[in-house]
Design a protein around this motif. Structure first.
Motif, PDB file in Angstrom:
ATOM      1  N   GLY B  97      -5.005   4.466  -3.038  1.00  0.00           N
ATOM      2  CA  GLY B  97      -6.113   4.056  -2.171  1.00  0.00           C
ATOM      3  C   GLY B  97      -6.261   4.936  -0.967  1.00  0.00           C
ATOM      4  O   GLY B  97      -7.203   5.705  -0.879  1.00  0.00           O
ATOM      5  N   TYR B  98      -5.306   4.859  -0.039  1.00  0.00           N
ATOM      6  CA  TYR B  98      -5.441   5.597   1.206  1.00  0.00           C
ATOM      7  C   TYR B  98      -4.384   6.678   1.372  1.00  0.00           C
ATOM      8  O   TYR B  98      -4.704   7.862   1.350  1.00  0.00           O
ATOM      9  N   GLU B  99      -3.119   6.288   1.542  1.00  0.00           N
ATOM     10  CA  GLU B  99      -2.106   7.314   1.828  1.00  0.00           C
ATOM     11  C   GLU B  99      -1.888   8.193   0.607  1.00  0.00           C
ATOM     12  O   GLU B  99      -1.624   7.703  -0.495  1.00  0.00           O
ATOM     13  N   GLN B 100      -2.009   9.506   0.823  1.00  0.00           N
ATOM     14  CA  GLN B 100      -1.846  10.471  -0.247  1.00  0.00           C
ATOM     15  C   GLN B 100      -0.416  10.991  -0.216  1.00  0.00           C
ATOM     16  O   GLN B 100       0.089  11.394   0.833  1.00  0.00           O
ATOM     17  N   TYR B 101       0.193  11.002  -1.398  1.00  0.00           N
ATOM     18  CA  TYR B 101       1.556  11.482  -1.538  1.00  0.00           C
ATOM     19  C   TYR B 101       1.518  12.834  -2.230  1.00  0.00           C
ATOM     20  O   TYR B 101       0.865  12.994  -3.268  1.00  0.00           O
ATOM     21  N   PHE B 102       2.242  13.777  -1.650  1.00  0.00           N
ATOM     22  CA  PHE B 102       2.202  15.156  -2.105  1.00  0.00           C
ATOM     23  C   PHE B 102       3.433  15.508  -2.937  1.00  0.00           C
ATOM     24  O   PHE B 102       4.530  15.019  -2.682  1.00  0.00           O
ATOM     25  N   GLY B 103       3.217  16.399  -3.890  1.00  0.00           N
ATOM     26  CA  GLY B 103       4.315  16.965  -4.643  1.00  0.00           C
ATOM     27  C   GLY B 103       4.977  18.095  -3.863  1.00  0.00           C
ATOM     28  O   GLY B 103       4.516  18.465  -2.788  1.00  0.00           O
TER      29      GLY B 103
END
Lengths: 114, 111
Positions: B97-103
């Motif tokens: 939804g909101y918080e984007q998690y990065f590789g």
């Protein structure tokens, strides 16, 4: 145009002191803001976020403040530790789409002296 | 804790060659992204993907770039004919939804 920028490119603090990293944004339509920590050679790591209907949010040792009047965002780190040394980015998302892109600022490098 | 994974960690290619960067987003996430970061610069948005189609792309994401979700877990970025200026770290991200998690990123070096 839209932009997110940081006031200070580098910040050096003594271990145990509090750190404050600042960010200015220009898109008044942005409704969501995130702080990321990036260590050398790694991807951005989520720290804390805040929505535009709030002006303060606290996490573990971190606090984000949002001042929509002057379009300013800050990250406060309490009792800064050597492991906090990294580049910190603020990012904003425009309103209207919860899956919308993030626009990143330039980053501030935090250096913690033991 | 679930995390975004990316392969390879480092890719070296010659100018004009095609590369495919691979990502496995977090399993219950719905939105997927590619960003890039040129050395010493800020992270830049390339493309977002939702419901099996591109939802937004930047001016960087020209006809040389494409994305695909070939199955239920992988999300790929293809650069058809690489240029020297494509050298950068490429990050995949995902969100519910909101918080984007990065590789962790793929470092692409074009020679």
């Amino acid at each position: 145009g839209e932009s997110v920028g940081l006031h200070l490119p580098t910040l050096s603090v003594q271990e145990g002191d509090n750190s404050i990293i600042n960010c200015a944004y220009s898109n008044s339509a942005s409704d969501y803001f995130i702080w990321y920590k990036q260590e050398s050679g790694k991807g951005p790591q989520f720290i804390i976020d805040i929505r535009s209907n709030m002006d303060k949010r606290q996490g573990q040792r971190v606090t984000v403040l949002l001042n929509k009047t002057v379009k300013h965002l800050s990250l406060q780190i309490a009792a800064t530790q050597p492991g906090d040394s990294a580049v910190y980015f603020c990012a904003e998302k425009a309103s209207g789409n919860q899956g919308g892109k993030l626009i990143f600022g330039q980053g501030t490098e935090l250096s913690v002296k033991p | 804790e679930p995390e975004v994974t990316q392969t390879p960690s480092h890719q070296v290619t010659q100018m004009g060659q095609e590369v495919i960067l691979r990502c496995v987003p977090i399993s219950n996430h719905l939105y997927f992204y590619w960003y890039r970061q040129i050395l010493g610069q800020k992270v830049e948005f390339l493309v977002s993907f939702y419901n099996n189609e591109i939802s937004e792309k930047s001016e960087i994401f020209d006809d040389q770039f494409s994305v695909e979700r070939p199955d239920g877990s992988n999300f790929t970025l293809k650069i058809r004919s690489t240029k020297l200026e494509d050298s950068a770290m490429y990050f995949c991200a995902s969100t519910a939804g909101y918080e984007q998690y990065f590789g962790p990123g793929t470092r692409l070096t074009v020679t």
